[in-house]
Structures are given as structure tokens and as C-alpha cells.
Enzyme design. Structure first.
Site, PDB file in Angstrom:
ATOM      1  CE1 TYR A  33     -16.476  14.473 -42.445  1.00 14.93           C
ATOM      2  CE2 TYR A  33     -15.992  12.290 -41.574  1.00 14.93           C
ATOM      3  CZ  TYR A  33     -15.617  13.600 -41.790  1.00 14.93           C
ATOM      4  OH  TYR A  33     -14.385  14.043 -41.369  1.00 14.93           O
ATOM      5  CB  SER A  49     -12.328  11.350 -42.362  1.00 15.66           C
ATOM      6  OG  SER A  49     -12.814  10.848 -41.129  1.00 15.66           O
TER       7      SER A  49
END
Length: 195
Positions: A122, A109
Site C-alpha cells: 500500500y 496517502s
């Protein structure tokens, strides 16, 4: 949560576009525990005999500030986003090393690089995944196995539905993205195909 039947159709369409008449096996399993990852990997080996490509595309997040973040929520995110890909890479490498070839692809990400609030678990787990990619590329490259990570931005998936439905957030994404739109899951799929 995506249905295995939907993912199977997507995988089949991508594979047929690349290799008409070819043969493939796709297996989808949970990334929350090592047994599920081992079972999915062993199912592919049992059905096909070899494992050529392993793609770890799992990802979950929990949106809350760190001061309100429960340990159980943190562990759930890290288990899926960080531990699951490690387990898959281990099982894939065990099947690929004897053959001297293979591909392992992780979905990381941009958050791992840029940092975004309020998704600390995350962001940390995807940052660890990018570090794992570099480590495994060095470890497995000499054995004929490439290891890469794709670091997408905002992709229009179920995980981001609430964000895309927020007019202010949607506008920020579109204004801050060169293409002026949310990414499409197919954008990531074709990146994986290239790798």
C-alpha cells in the site's frame, strides 16, 4: 466494497451543492484492470460527450509483514492503487487534451510520505501515485490539465474498520491527530471539490 448506487448518491449530493440545476455524470468502475477503467471512461464520454474531471479514489491494502507477503497479494494491491489510477489518467488525458482543459485528482496517502508498517505494498503504491502526480502535472499542465493528489491520514472507511475497532489503535490515531478524531470521507470529498 462500496456499492455503485451509494457512490452515485454521494456524487450527486456534492455536485448539486456546488452547481444547483447543473448536469453531471459519474461512473464507477473497477480499477483492477485496464479494460474496466477504459469502459468506465468511455461510458462517461458516451453519455455526456466530454470528461471534465477524473477522480481516482480507489485503494486497497493487505496488512502483513514483508516476509509473509505473497506476490499475488502485492500485485493485487499495486494493480488497484497504482496501475488503476495510471490507466484512468491516460484515458482522461486522451479525452481532455484535445479540449485543452480538465482536472485529474488522485487519492494518495500520508503513508506514502511517512511510511507505516505492515502495509508495504500500500505504501509503495501510494508513493508511486504521488510521483505520478508530479510527473503528470508537469506533462499535462501546459495542455491546460491540472493533476493533483490528496494525501489523507486515517479516514474512517470500510478499509479501516478493523483498525478503528481496535481500542489501542483508535486511541493512537485520536491522540496523534490535531483534530483528535478519525477523518471523515467527506473531508476528502471537499478537498477534491476545491481542486
Amino acid at each position: 466494497t462500496r456499492r455503485s448506487s451509494d457512490l452515485q448518491k454521494v456524487a450527486a449530493n456534492v455536485f448539486r451543492a456546488l452547481r444547483p440545476g447543473g448536469r453531471f455524470v459519474a461512473e464507477f468502475g473497477g480499477f483492477g484492470n485496464t479494460a474496466a477503467v477504459q469502459a468506465a471512461t468511455h461510458a462517461v464520454l458516451a453519455r455526456r460527450g466530454t470528461l471534465d474531471i477524473a477522480v481516482a479514489n480507489a485503494g486497497i491494502q493487505h496488512r502483513t509483514t514483508i516476509t509473509d507477503f505473497a506476490t499475488d497479494d502485492y500485485l493485487r494491491v499495486v494493480n488497484v492503487n497504482q496501475h488503476g489510477p495510471w490507466w484512468l489518467a491516460r484515458e482522461a488525458a486522451r479525452a481532455m487534451v484535445p479540449r485543452g482543459r480538465g482536472r485529474i485528482i488522485f487519492t494518495g496517502s500520508m503513508s506514502a510520505i511517512l511510511g507505516r508498517a505492515p502495509i508495504s505494498a500500500y505504501t509503495a503504491s501510494k508513493g508511486a501515485l504521488h510521483a505520478l502526480t508530479r510527473c503528470l502535472a508537469a506533462d499535462l499542465g501546459p495542455k491546460g490539465i491540472t493533476v493533483n493528489s490528496i494525501a489523507p491520514g486515517y479516514i474512517l472507511t470500510e478499509m479501516n474498520t478493523a483498525l478503528s475497532n481496535d481500542p489501542a489503535f483508535d486511541r493512537r490515531v485520536k491522540e496523534g491527530t490535531p483534530l483528535g478524531r478519525w477523518g471523515d470521507p467527506a473531508d476528502i470529498g471537499w478537498s477534491a471539490v476545491y481542486l
